[in-house]
Write an enzyme that holds these catalytic residues in place. Structure first.
Site, PDB file in Angstrom:
ATOM      1  N   GLU A 164       0.848  -1.188   0.000  1.00 57.08           N
ATOM      2  CA  GLU A 164       0.000   0.000   0.000  1.00 57.08           C
ATOM      3  C   GLU A 164       0.887   1.242   0.000  1.00 57.08           C
ATOM      4  O   GLU A 164       1.827   1.316   0.795  1.00 57.08           O
ATOM      5  CB  GLU A 164      -0.917   0.022   1.233  1.00 57.08           C
ATOM      6  CG  GLU A 164      -1.934   1.135   1.163  1.00 57.08           C
ATOM      7  CD  GLU A 164      -2.907   1.145   2.346  1.00 57.08           C
ATOM      8  OE1 GLU A 164      -3.716   2.080   2.414  1.00 57.08           O
ATOM      9  OE2 GLU A 164      -2.840   0.236   3.193  1.00 57.08           O
TER      10      GLU A 164
ATOM     11  N   ASN B  35      -2.621  -6.240   5.536  1.00 61.09           N
ATOM     12  CA  ASN B  35      -2.679  -7.282   4.515  1.00 61.09           C
ATOM     13  C   ASN B  35      -3.562  -8.446   4.970  1.00 61.09           C
ATOM     14  O   ASN B  35      -3.478  -8.889   6.109  1.00 61.09           O
ATOM     15  CB  ASN B  35      -1.280  -7.838   4.236  1.00 61.09           C
ATOM     16  CG  ASN B  35      -0.238  -6.755   4.145  1.00 61.09           C
ATOM     17  OD1 ASN B  35      -0.277  -5.916   3.273  1.00 61.09           O
ATOM     18  ND2 ASN B  35       0.705  -6.768   5.084  1.00 61.09           N
TER      19      ASN B  35
ATOM     20  N   GLU C 127      -5.680  -2.578  12.867  1.00 60.47           N
ATOM     21  CA  GLU C 127      -5.386  -3.428  11.711  1.00 60.47           C
ATOM     22  C   GLU C 127      -6.340  -4.613  11.636  1.00 60.47           C
ATOM     23  O   GLU C 127      -6.737  -5.032  10.546  1.00 60.47           O
ATOM     24  CB  GLU C 127      -3.934  -3.900  11.751  1.00 60.47           C
ATOM     25  CG  GLU C 127      -2.907  -2.786  11.839  1.00 60.47           C
ATOM     26  CD  GLU C 127      -3.073  -1.705  10.784  1.00 60.47           C
ATOM     27  OE1 GLU C 127      -3.529  -2.006   9.665  1.00 60.47           O
ATOM     28  OE2 GLU C 127      -2.755  -0.540  11.088  1.00 60.47           O
TER      29      GLU C 127
ATOM     30  N   HIS D  33      -9.652  -3.589  10.110  1.00 59.96           N
ATOM     31  CA  HIS D  33      -9.578  -3.423   8.655  1.00 59.96           C
ATOM     32  C   HIS D  33     -10.025  -4.671   7.912  1.00 59.96           C
ATOM     33  O   HIS D  33     -10.342  -4.586   6.711  1.00 59.96           O
ATOM     34  CB  HIS D  33      -8.141  -3.106   8.241  1.00 59.96           C
ATOM     35  CG  HIS D  33      -7.842  -1.644   8.118  1.00 59.96           C
ATOM     36  ND1 HIS D  33      -8.680  -0.747   7.474  1.00 59.96           N
ATOM     37  CD2 HIS D  33      -6.774  -0.911   8.537  1.00 59.96           C
ATOM     38  CE1 HIS D  33      -8.146   0.465   7.500  1.00 59.96           C
ATOM     39  NE2 HIS D  33      -6.996   0.398   8.154  1.00 59.96           N
TER      40      HIS D  33
END
Length: 873
Positions: free
Chosen positions: A124, A268, A301, A304
């Site tokens: 990213e 990820n 995270e 996400h």
């Protein structure tokens, strides 16, 4: 040489992809200096008029290229400005390529790189194009199968997204692992890791009864510092199920920690890569703030997985769709795990320090920007923190149930899709039954709105009349500003400090100002009342009250909203400091501020963490935001004078708190709050007339501390003291912790906080220290960010601080443009200083703009900071 004139990418020019990639098969042969990547893409045409396929690539050595199993001749493909054109492709086809890349030489830490003897990726925003040729855009979702090959001795662990479906040994001591991700994803969520790690494992059982394996990969030296990260992950998984109904969707959740990472962490799919700072913690090595930061970032995270991964972005202009929403979610998680009031104060303090400053600078931009040259430059406080505040405002209006109904609909409608901010707002509106279209203005307008409040109590009728007006100042590129919806949480208090109930029996209500102005009447009340406005900081605005002086004095002592009480005391302190800066001869501690501190010290142990917030002085940066031009030396001098006055006036309170709060280490909310309050008491005590005695307290605390919070607090206070030689303690600290990189980062920073001219020389020396490395972003930030935060030294009148800093940015730009550009943003407020400082800062920025091989990242920041013209596509 000036910055390149690469055409701006503009939101209005978005076009759907001409091709879709259904499946991706990658084989990656990991070598530090010579990695080969084999790619097999299954594609189909979406746009009938598109005859050629254009793929993104950067720094790739093309070894071979074939279409449907046949090698392509040179006349069937060409290279052009970061693109590979494959000519005259069929409707459905398979494209295979082989490329060579050099991970060890990749100091930008974007794509696949090799650092600390480990292979890592960061894709990213546009790093995947540094790995292989691809449609590197977030609206192209594909299913990935990845096979990693590496020497078994140096890379015993091979990780990628999804599920490991096969492993095996190969010739010459190599081995391989194959990973399949069952969920389509954009390539920015791709991850691969190879290296040697200690693995800490745990389990989590979902609400539906599924067992999830949790795996944390860290350096062997950090094997005993994994507990907080794993516990935080379990808490986050449980919270997301309870609050949002979102369950994890793979059988394993992997986290890898590294010191060499540009960002805080990366979400990820199923394989998060983290900066070690947000993973590793033990009482001996991490502060209380570190523990809380780990809990927050681990949760961010993880969240996400749904807000960013399962539902992703149509284009990079929608970045706040995932980041603003996920920051709001992690803030609410932290509020539920800890003190909600203290959490909110911390959130707003960070917002004002970074985002309000950004809005007031040449780098001001909307939450959803309209154009960019380098997308890495829009990972900003505006996109993240202000984006979270926009979500919070809608949550305030919809309530818990209405907001949950909206997010349920959002996930139901858009799972597996790449969408826009409009899709989120529409789902929230439909799910709650409330029109939210006005909030799109928050996404399209830059700047911090000013909210002016004027009111009066009419004794004859017993009613309170309130008038609110809003105005947003002009920002670069935006002359005209429209009204935005502003939710204002409101309560009233009687003159004796008791809450005043509204006629409906409630103590609090929410107003919505949607136009330029509005008027409301409340009551009748039996006695005079004073309003507490914008409770909990219900909107990211600057509040200007007609009765500010009286209101701040009253609310700083009586408001039951933690944020508003803290904010009122901060405003009182700022008003006192600004007056003393303008008139240095006047008393720096006025009676109103002294009374507010006395009230805060009357019952400090009811909530030690909140008391520590309440009794903290405004930062030098926040005081500067109130000045034009900014007087750096005046701010520092008068703030230190106020610290000394408070130290002397309340000397016995600080002494009592410091000694009474001494206790063996425990790690719970109250113990953390008590440590913070005790160290704040030491901060004030060391500025009092008994400074020599209290320096002895700090020395003993440093040597006897049973935790890093207390040891570091004492060392910092001594290191920052201009009349104390802290070098023996700093040397002792280095000898104790030299094998722990994160702690040594602090050692570097600690030496740059003393507001004396010699600090510049110390910064120059630290850049030559054997433990310093330009290749490790944490270490670079430990020196340069700490130096820039020392405002009197950074803003030295002779410009020496600027020129030193500019030289380091110049050097760093050749190695790591992302980090260089982020560090250069400190120059963006140059116009807020006097002419001499402006001239010095402009000179440094202009010299950098003339740099050979200036990166697009740094060039865009400098051009925008200086107000340069932009070429538009």
């Amino acid at each position: 040489m000036t910055a390149d004139n690469t055409l701006l990418v503009q939101r209005q020019n978005y076009r759907s992809p001409d091709f879709a990639i259904d499946t991706v098969e990658l084989e990656i042969f990991l070598r530090p200096q010579d990695t080969e990547v084999r790619s097999r893409l299954t594609l189909q045409r979406l746009n009938p008029s598109a005859k050629d396929l254009l793929l993104d690539g950067e720094g790739l050595e093309l070894l071979s290229l074939s279409l449907d199993g046949k090698d392509l001749s040179s006349d069937r493909h060409s290279r052009e400005a970061g693109k590979l054109r494959v000519k005259d492709v069929p409707e459905h086809f398979v494209l295979e390529s082989r490329v060579r890349i050099q991970p060890e030489a990749n100091t930008a830490l974007s794509g696949l790189y090799y650092a600390d003897e480990v292979f890592l990726t960061q894709c990213e925003a546009e790093g995947f194009r540094r790995i292989t040729w691809f449609l590197d855009r977030p609206d192209v979702l594909a299913r990935f199968t990845v096979t990693l090959h590496a020497p078994k001795v140096s890379c015993p662990i091979l990780l990628s997204n999804g599920n490991c479906v096969a492993t095996g040994d190969a010739d010459n001591g190599w081995h391989w692992a194959r990973w399949e991700d069952p969920f389509p994803k954009p390539c920015y969520l791709f991850a691969a890791v190879g290296g040697s790690f200690h693995v800490a494992r745990d389990r989590y059982r979902t609400g539906s009864g599924r067992e999830i394996g949790l795996e944390l990969y860290v350096a062997e030296r950090d094997r005993d510092a994994c507990e907080q990260a794993l516990q935080s992950l379990q808490k986050a998984m449980a919270w997301d199920e309870k609050v949002y109904g979102r369950e994890y969707d793979l059988d394993r959740y992997l986290i890898v920690a590294t010191d060499s990472f540009n960002m805080g962490a990366m979400e990820n799919k199923g394989l998060n890569i983290f900066n070690s700072k947000y993973v590793l913690a033990s009482p001996e090595t991490a502060t209380d703030a570190d523990y809380q930061g780990i809990e927050s970032v681990i949760a961010h995270e993880y969240f996400h997985n749904w807000t960013g991964n399962r539902v992703t972005l149509r284009d990079w202009f929608q970045l706040s769709l995932k980041e603003g929403l996920t920051v709001f979610r992690d803030q609410e998680f932290s509020a539920d795990m800890n003190s909600r009031g203290v959490q909110r104060i911390g959130d707003v303090r960070r917002l004002r320090a970074a985002q309000f400053a950004e809005d007031a600078s040449a780098l001001a931009h909307p939450v959803r920007p309209e154009s960019y040259k380098e997308i890495n430059n829009f990972y900003t406080a505006t996109v993240y923190e202000k984006g979270a505040e926009v979500i919070r405002m809608m949550h305030t209006l919809l309530g818990v149930e209405g907001f949950r109904a909206g997010t349920d609909l959002y996930f139901q409608r858009h799972d597996g899709q790449a969408v826009r901010i409009e899709e989120l707002l529409d789902a929230l509106a439909t799910g709650s039954g409330r029109d939210l279209s006005g909030f799109l203005r928050w996404y399209s307008q830059a700047g911090t709105p000013r909210l002016k409040a004027d009111g009066h109590f009419a004794a004859q009728s017993g009613r309170y009349h309130l008038r609110l007006q809003q105005h947003t100042p002009v920002t670069p590129g935006q002359e005209e500003k429209l009204p935005v919806p502003i939710p204002v949480r409101l309560a009233f208090f009687h003159e004796d400090g008791t809450p005043a109930r509204l006629p409906d029996g409630q103590e609090e209500t929410v107003l919505l100002l949607e136009e330029a102005s509005g008027e409301w009447t409340f009551g009748p009340f039996a006695k005079p009342v004073l309003p507490s406005l914008l409770r909990g900081f219900s909107a990211p605005v600057l509040l200007e009250r007609g009765d500010a002086e009286a209101a701040d004095c009253f609310l700083a002592q009586h408001d039951d909203d933690p944020f508003n009480r803290w904010d009122s005391l901060q405003r009182l302190a700022q008003k006192t400091l600004l007056a003393s800066i303008a008139n240095p001869g006047r008393s720096v501690l006025g009676p109103e501020l002294q009374a507010a501190f006395a009230a805060a010290l009357s019952r400090p142990l009811d909530d030690p963490a909140f008391s520590a917030e309440l009794l903290s002085l405004p930062t030098e940066e926040s005081i500067g935001q109130q000045m034009d031009p900014i007087d750096v030396d005046g701010i520092h001098t008068q703030r230190e004078a106020l610290r000394r006055a408070l130290g002397d006036t309340f000397a016995e309170d600080w002494r009592r708190l410091y000694h009474d709060l001494a206790a063996p280490y425990r790690r719970d909310g109250r113990a953390m709050g008590s440590r913070r309050l005790r160290n704040l008491a030491l901060y004030y005590a060391m500025s009092s007339a008994q400074a020599e005695e209290t320096q002895g307290w700090a020395e003993r605390q440093y040597r006897s501390a049973d935790n890093m919070t207390d040891r570091l607090a004492a060392l910092q206070l001594l290191a920052f003291s201009p009349d104390y030689d802290a070098m023996p303690l700093l040397n002792d600290f280095y000898q104790r912790w030299q094998s722990h990189p994160l702690i040594i980062d602090r050692w570097f920073s600690l030496q740059l906080g003393r507001a004396v001219p010699e600090t510049l020389q110390r910064a120059q020396e630290l850049l030559q220290h054997p433990a310093f490395s330009w290749r490790v972003p944490n270490r670079v930030r430990a020196v340069l960010s700490a130096f820039a935060a020392n405002l009197p030294v950074f803003h030295a009148r002779d410009g020496s601080g600027y020129h030193f800093y500019g030289e380091q940015i110049r050097h760093l730009d050749d190695l790591n443009p992302q980090t260089a550009a982020r560090l250069a943003t400190v120059f963006s407020r140059w116009s807020r200083y006097d002419e001499a400082h402006q001239r010095q800062m402009r000179t440094v920025m202009e010299e950098l703009l003339g740099k050979d091989r200036l990166s697009r990242d740094l060039g865009e920041i400098l051009e925008r900071s200086l107000g340069g013209s932009e070429k538009r596509s």
